[in-house]
Write an enzyme that holds these catalytic residues in place. Structure first.
Site, short mmCIF file in Angstrom:
data_model
loop_
_atom_site.label_atom_id
_atom_site.label_comp_id
_atom_site.label_asym_id
_atom_site.label_seq_id
_atom_site.Cartn_x
_atom_site.Cartn_y
_atom_site.Cartn_z
N LYS A 1 32.94 35.59 28.22
CA LYS A 1 33.78 36.48 28.19
C LYS A 1 34.64 36.37 29.65
CE LYS A 1 34.56 41.08 29.34
NZ LYS A 1 35.59 41.01 30.24
N ASN A 2 34.04 35.58 30.47
CA ASN A 2 35.21 36.23 31.05
C ASN A 2 35.66 34.41 31.63
OD1 ASN A 2 35.16 38.63 31.49
ND2 ASN A 2 34.18 38.25 34.01
N ILE B 1 33.97 46.40 44.86
CA ILE B 1 35.47 46.24 44.87
C ILE B 1 36.17 47.26 43.84
CG2 ILE B 1 35.88 43.80 43.25
CD1 ILE B 1 33.95 42.62 45.51
N ARG C 1 35.37 45.64 23.24
CA ARG C 1 35.89 44.33 24.07
C ARG C 1 34.56 43.21 24.50
NH1 ARG C 1 40.48 46.88 27.60
NH2 ARG C 1 39.85 44.26 28.28
N ARG D 1 43.97 43.01 31.26
CA ARG D 1 43.79 42.80 31.77
C ARG D 1 44.43 41.28 32.25
NH1 ARG D 1 45.03 43.29 37.32
NH2 ARG D 1 44.60 41.83 38.72
N PRO E 1 46.37 45.56 41.00
CA PRO E 1 47.58 44.46 41.65
C PRO E 1 47.16 43.15 40.95
CG PRO E 1 46.27 45.59 42.70
CD PRO E 1 45.42 46.26 42.03
N ILE E 2 48.52 43.15 40.66
CA ILE E 2 48.17 41.06 40.37
C ILE E 2 49.04 40.83 41.65
CG2 ILE E 2 47.89 41.09 37.74
CD1 ILE E 2 50.85 40.17 37.28
N ASP E 3 49.64 40.97 42.35
CA ASP E 3 50.01 40.13 43.68
C ASP E 3 49.88 39.56 44.80
OD1 ASP E 3 48.04 42.66 44.47
OD2 ASP E 3 48.49 41.78 46.90
N LEU E 4 47.97 39.06 44.30
CA LEU E 4 47.47 38.15 44.56
C LEU E 4 48.21 36.86 43.92
CD1 LEU E 4 44.07 39.13 45.27
CD2 LEU E 4 46.24 38.09 47.24
N ASP F 1 30.55 44.37 37.62
CA ASP F 1 30.67 44.25 36.38
C ASP F 1 29.32 45.31 35.69
OD1 ASP F 1 33.16 43.86 35.97
OD2 ASP F 1 32.75 41.86 35.22
#
Ligand code: UD1
Length: 417
Positions: free
Chosen positions: A22-23, A326, A396, A92, A122-125, A304
């Site tokens: 999936k990833n 994490i 999912r 996400r 967050p998605i700041d990076l 995970d």
């Protein structure tokens, strides 16, 4: 609402073939945007998250065809550059499409991503890397608009080795001007798979799988066929499910090297494991031993797998300690396991699990994908009927979960409530 009804307490034994990852599929599907050509992908798992990603491509104008065993994606007709908000909220990882869209169209609009409830994500990076690449990022009313004249390669040092940010930077810079280097890059195998796919298309990415990645911009990419790597988390999940029932499993289509931290921990628990090429054989003892686990970025123990191991350890001999480094909110599943009689204490990042002789069948609710899989594991090793509700989360990420488990002797059915 969909539920699993599990009649547990049976020793599981048999053979399961692992699906495509999936990833790895999600950023690779995003990567097809870059070529503006046709790409054939093999081993994309048929799960909700890949379906959503392919639906977004269609909404953006791409042609997507499912043929026997492969997905054919033609991104040439794509014109739209805005990822619909409702799609972003569902998942996400849609955020990695942004890097590919900006790279090809010099603009992209998206909103803050949703996904599993496992803490602030967050998605700041991602955004600060975009800015370093010369992309103008404007955040307004929950939306993020990105525009640029061109993307110029530069040096990017990630404060944390974020998987998504590393993938997004790679996707944004494959066609950029000059050289981009990512230091403190994430080293997950899915990043290596993305780089292998893009390099097959003609990209020049070096060092994927290490913490220093160098991307030399190329002018264009070509049509390719690509087979997605096996899903290492799915592999680990079935190994733990069978181990928890004291069973025996032959797992096909695996990359044992990718899951060595998982295999090492299962051995510590007392399982006998043999690997031969792409096959893993596991034989579990009647009673597992307690172990300690710390989640870390790859090659450390994967976050995970934390919940699935956590669930398995509720019936191990002795006390296990887990430290989740994490994500900040990845212990919701433990409240559900407590309803089944598990003895778990949470203190911040740490879970202390005191093994009990057995769990009691009950009705439990999934709150996220891997936490949901942990509850299925608990149901499988518990006598009586366990109802796992809200399995939409589990669907999912696991392809044909109930069929695969049925094939090794489990009694598990889906119910539409
Ligand atoms: C990916 C995986 C997910 C896995 C995770 C960690 C996919 C689709 N998902 O998620 O299954 O659990 O890697 O192995 O591949 N962070 C920030 N700012 C950012 C980005 C991340 O603070 O801009 C933080 C996150 O909140 C989290 C940590 O970094 O605490 C790890 O996140 P990241 O590696 O980015 O995970 P994902 O790519 O979201």
């Amino acid at each position: 609402m969909l539920s699993y009804i599990i009649k547990g307490g049976k020793r599981l034994e048999g053979t399961i073939s692992v699906s495509g990852s999936k990833n790895a599929s999600l950023p690779i599907i995003a990567g097809t945007i870059l070529s503006a050509k046709t790409t054939k992908l093999y081993h994309v798992p048929n799960i909700h998250d890949t379906q959503i990603t392919l639906k977004i491509l269609k909404l953006l104008g791409c042609k997507v065809k499912k043929e026997r065993g492969k997905i054919v994606i033609d991104t040439k007709p794509m014109r739209k550059t805005e990822i619909p908000e409702d799609m972003m909220r569902q998942m996400r990882s849609t955020v990695v499409m942004a890097g590919a869209i900006i790279s090809r169209f010099k603009e992209a609009t998206f909103s803050y991503p949703g996904g599993c409830e496992i803490g602030a994500r967050p998605i700041d990076l991602h955004l600060s890397a975009f800015r370093k690449l010369g992309i103008h990022v404007e955040e307004k009313g929950g939306f993020i608009h990105c525009t640029c004249d061109k993307i110029i390669g530069t040096e990017i040092n990630l404060d944390f080795p974020s998987v998504g940010a590393t993938e997004n930077i790679i996707l944004a810079t494959v066609l950029a001007e000059g050289i981009t280097t990512i230091t403190n890059a994430a080293m997950e195998p899915e990043i290596e798979d993305l780089a292998k796919f893009l390099n097959k298309m003609g990209a020049k990415i070096e060092g994927a799988g290490t913490n220093l990645i160098k991307i030399t911009g190329v002018k264009q990419l070509k049509e390719v066929s690509y087979k997605i790597m096996p899903d290492r988390i799915e592999a680990g999940t079935y190994l733990c499910m069978v181990a928890a029932t004291g069973g025996k499993l032959k797992l096909l289509n695996t990359e044992p090297e990718h899951i060595s931290p998982i295999l090492n921990k299962l051995q510590e628990c007392g399982c006998n494991i043999e690997t031969q090429g792409k096959v893993i054989n596991l034989e579990a003892p009647k009673k597992l031993k307690s172990i300690d686990i710390k989640t870390l970025p790859y090659p450390g123990f994967p976050t995970d797998m934390q919940s699935v191991f956590g669930s398995m350890l509720t019936i191990a001999k002795g006390t296990s300690v887990i430290v989740e480094n994490i994500f900040e909110n990845r212990y919701k599943y433990t409240q559900e396991l407590q309803k089944m009689g598990a003895k778990i204490q949470i203190e911040g990042k740490m879970a202390v699990i005191k093994g009990v002789r057995k769990l009691n069948a009950s009705k439990v609710d999934s709150h996220d994908l891997r936490g949901g899989a942990a509850l299925v594991l608990a149901g499988l090793c518990t006598k009586g009927t366990t109802y796992v509700n809200n399995i939409e989360y589990i669907l999912r990420g696991y392809e044909n979960l109930e069929e695969k488990l049925q094939s090794i002797g489990a009694s598990i059915k889906i119910k539409n409530n």
